[in-house]
Design an enzyme around this catalytic site. Structure first.
Site, mmCIF file in Angstrom:
data_model
loop_
_atom_site.group_PDB
_atom_site.id
_atom_site.type_symbol
_atom_site.label_atom_id
_atom_site.label_comp_id
_atom_site.label_asym_id
_atom_site.label_seq_id
_atom_site.Cartn_x
_atom_site.Cartn_y
_atom_site.Cartn_z
ATOM 1 N N ARG A 51 -2.625 55.461 -44.245
ATOM 2 C CA ARG A 51 -2.810 54.558 -43.103
ATOM 3 C C ARG A 51 -1.783 54.938 -42.053
ATOM 4 N NH1 ARG A 51 -7.784 52.443 -43.217
ATOM 5 N NH2 ARG A 51 -8.224 51.409 -45.187
ATOM 6 N N ALA A 63 -12.886 49.031 -49.310
ATOM 7 C CA ALA A 63 -13.115 48.094 -48.212
ATOM 8 C C ALA A 63 -13.699 48.826 -47.023
ATOM 9 C CB ALA A 63 -11.791 47.429 -47.812
ATOM 10 N N GLU A 80 -19.585 49.835 -49.746
ATOM 11 C CA GLU A 80 -18.212 50.355 -49.754
ATOM 12 C C GLU A 80 -17.763 50.740 -51.159
ATOM 13 O OE1 GLU A 80 -16.335 51.270 -47.292
ATOM 14 O OE2 GLU A 80 -17.592 50.479 -45.695
ATOM 15 N N GLU A 84 -16.687 54.587 -51.795
ATOM 16 C CA GLU A 84 -15.284 54.919 -52.045
ATOM 17 C C GLU A 84 -14.949 55.132 -53.516
ATOM 18 O OE1 GLU A 84 -12.668 52.255 -49.967
ATOM 19 O OE2 GLU A 84 -13.622 52.694 -48.034
ATOM 20 N N GLU A 132 -10.437 59.710 -45.777
ATOM 21 C CA GLU A 132 -11.109 59.583 -47.068
ATOM 22 C C GLU A 132 -11.180 60.912 -47.819
ATOM 23 O OE1 GLU A 132 -14.805 57.628 -46.170
ATOM 24 O OE2 GLU A 132 -13.844 55.654 -46.170
#
Length: 191
Positions: A51, A63, A80, A84, A132
């Site tokens: 992040r 998320a 999601e 993920e 990702e």
């Protein structure tokens, strides 16, 4: 007003109870869903994702944004989880709803509890890109995560709220949780 790819910065004039007018600046945000996926050994499925604003790789639940037009919130959460973590679940409940940072954004997030997990392929057309590409999936015992939250080692707001709510809900066998299709009134009152 300033528009970004995801958020919009707005200035609004607000009348106080005393009758004064003040200016407030905040971000409009589409909202999001998160998933605490809990397996039969009481391990939580998390992703470790970079992040940039905080310059850390954070442990967080799968998320994503509520940015697909007319997509049901639960369907977004299911998407999601598949994108993920390549998982699906047979049991879905609403774990907790929250405002992530109400002093600076009107972003609302619904966190679901997903149980009875099983592997699935990523949805057709989904392309892993950006942060990702370097995201990995982690299984962590719920008890260890509770301790990590309380020690300050897990700081993602969805992880903090979701892990602590899961621990509390586990105590009554999850009977107190709302059904997956429970109303989300704050989403109906968005500006």
């Amino acid at each position: 007003m300033a528009r970004g790819r995801i958020t919009t910065m707005v200035d609004e004039q607000v009348r106080t109870p005393e009758g004064d007018t003040i200016t407030r600046q905040y971000l409009l945000h589409p909202g999001a869903v998160g998933v605490i996926a809990l397996d039969e050994q009481e391990r939580v499925v998390l992703v470790r994702q970079y992040r940039h604003p905080v310059r850390h790789r954070l442990l967080e639940p799968p998320a994503g944004l509520l940015d697909v037009a007319e997509e049901d919130w639960l369907v977004g959460a299911q998407r999601e989880l598949a994108e993920e973590a390549e998982l699906a679940a047979r049991d879905w409940r609403v774990l907790v709803d929250q405002f992530v940072s109400p002093g600076s954004t009107e972003e609302s997030v619904r966190i679901y509890l997903a149980r009875d997990l099983h592997p699935v392929d990523r949805p057709d057309g989904f392309v892993v890109e950006g942060e990702e590409l370097d995201m990995d999936v982690v299984l962590a015992p719920l008890a260890d995560l509770v301790a990590a939250v309380l020690a300050g080692r897990v700081q993602n707001p969805l992880a903090v709220a979701g892990v602590l709510a899961t621990e509390v809900a586990r105590r009554d066998g999850f009977a107190s949780l709302r059904p997956a299709d429970a109303p989300w009134p704050v989403r109906d009152s968005r500006p």
